[in-house]
Design an enzyme around this catalytic site. Sequence first.
Site, mmCIF file in Angstrom:
data_model
loop_
_atom_site.group_PDB
_atom_site.id
_atom_site.type_symbol
_atom_site.label_atom_id
_atom_site.label_comp_id
_atom_site.label_asym_id
_atom_site.label_seq_id
_atom_site.Cartn_x
_atom_site.Cartn_y
_atom_site.Cartn_z
ATOM 1 N N SER A 185 0.785 -1.232 0.000
ATOM 2 C CA SER A 185 0.000 0.000 0.000
ATOM 3 C C SER A 185 0.813 1.276 0.000
ATOM 4 C CB SER A 185 -0.938 0.016 1.196
ATOM 5 O OG SER A 185 -0.199 0.254 2.363
ATOM 6 N N HIS A 244 -5.375 -4.380 0.657
ATOM 7 C CA HIS A 244 -5.479 -3.233 -0.260
ATOM 8 C C HIS A 244 -5.956 -3.637 -1.651
ATOM 9 C CE1 HIS A 244 -3.903 -0.306 2.543
ATOM 10 N NE2 HIS A 244 -3.148 -1.292 2.992
ATOM 11 N N LYS A 267 -11.501 -1.171 4.426
ATOM 12 C CA LYS A 267 -11.022 -0.284 3.359
ATOM 13 C C LYS A 267 -12.071 -0.269 2.235
ATOM 14 C CE LYS A 267 -6.365 -0.987 5.096
ATOM 15 N NZ LYS A 267 -6.195 0.126 6.009
#
Length: 409
Positions: free
Chosen positions: A189, A217, A248
């Site tokens: 990330s 991610h 996320k």
Amino acid sequence: MNYKAAFEKAVDQVKAEGRYRVFADLLRHRGAFPRATWTMEDGSEKTVTVWCSNDYLGQGQNPVVLEAMHAALDAHGAGSGGTRNISGTTHYHVELERELADLHGKEAALLFASGYVSNEATLQTLQKVLPGLITFSDELNHASMIAGIRAGRGEYKVYRHNDLAHLEELLAATPADVPKLIAFESVYSMDGDISDIKGTAALAKKYGALTYIDEVHAVGMYGQRGGGVTERDGAQADIDIIEGTLAKAIGVMGGYITADAVLIDAIRSYASGFIFSTSLPPTLAAGAIASIRWLKEHNEIRERHQERAATLKKLMLAKGLPVMESSVSHIVPVLVADPHHCKMVSDLLLSDYGIYVQPINYPTVPRGTERLRFTPTPFHTDEMMEELVGALENLWARCNIARLGGVAA
Ligand code: PLP
């Protein structure tokens, strides 16, 4: 012992290195993502555009997710009331684990309080269940993976980042009959690069190792149904354990692993960080279920996301802003290479331009590679991008930071 002085000294050290962290006090605007209100120290407020959220697809604002959470709250109340073993397993948890197993093409899934806990607990517990296990860990693995590997107190070997030749060298030097685990990530990330999943799986097969991938991610953002880079690369079946977060791209909170049912059953039975911690509130689980179902059906959001990231990179590169070449993903890291400048640019972007991007400093990245990390979402418009690039150009000149080719502005 003067405890107070010791704490002050520790904080002063961080300040002297230019990496003292100040949190921006924000409230996002429902329905107007990525806009937010920033409350300053004197209590005054300003509307800002958020450029560094890991709510990569704006799912934290998707009406489908909000409705599911409201409904769960109204029907079943706030907390779960216990650990999974002691009254904390609601029907939402059961359904969410089924949804996650399906997302990754696995038999079963296990929820944790966060992605951090899922990594720490699982990587530690695997060493308990498989005595003598040697873990082979990519050098840029996330802090939570390192914490879990170290906590297991077993042997581990660190291979150079994404260097499969080095990984093979280490595997080949290890006795064939020793249990082995390769732990790595798909999207890294901070640099935005992506690992060679098929290549890593092939080495695992050759040397009889298990594989563990962190897709934190990538989940929701890659693959036809959002199953991550493993789905995109047709590698779901090649990887033994796929780990992810609900915090996320899924837009809520919580972490999980997916794998064969027997492996999940073993972790469920031995992982302290799972057994002795209260389960997620039903509202979060309900939101995650709605979000994942929606993401499975809406590949166009992923296409738009990739297009936005590519457009921002192009605009920045056209102005000579040093977008890090490593990035082949949705993450747009721009190198500043100095912690003081990095903080200064971030502060000025916020105060003078209403643009919020957090400086990324050591220990999150190595010293000397301090950067601004932009995460354009499907909701960042062309106009917002032009505003951002214009502001960066001004600040690059004002702070005399190097552009592409190493030339200062
Ligand atoms: N794994 C990686 C690669 C991460 O970057 C993070 C958090 O940023 C985590 C795990 C932890 O996930 P969570 O935020 O859900 O605890």
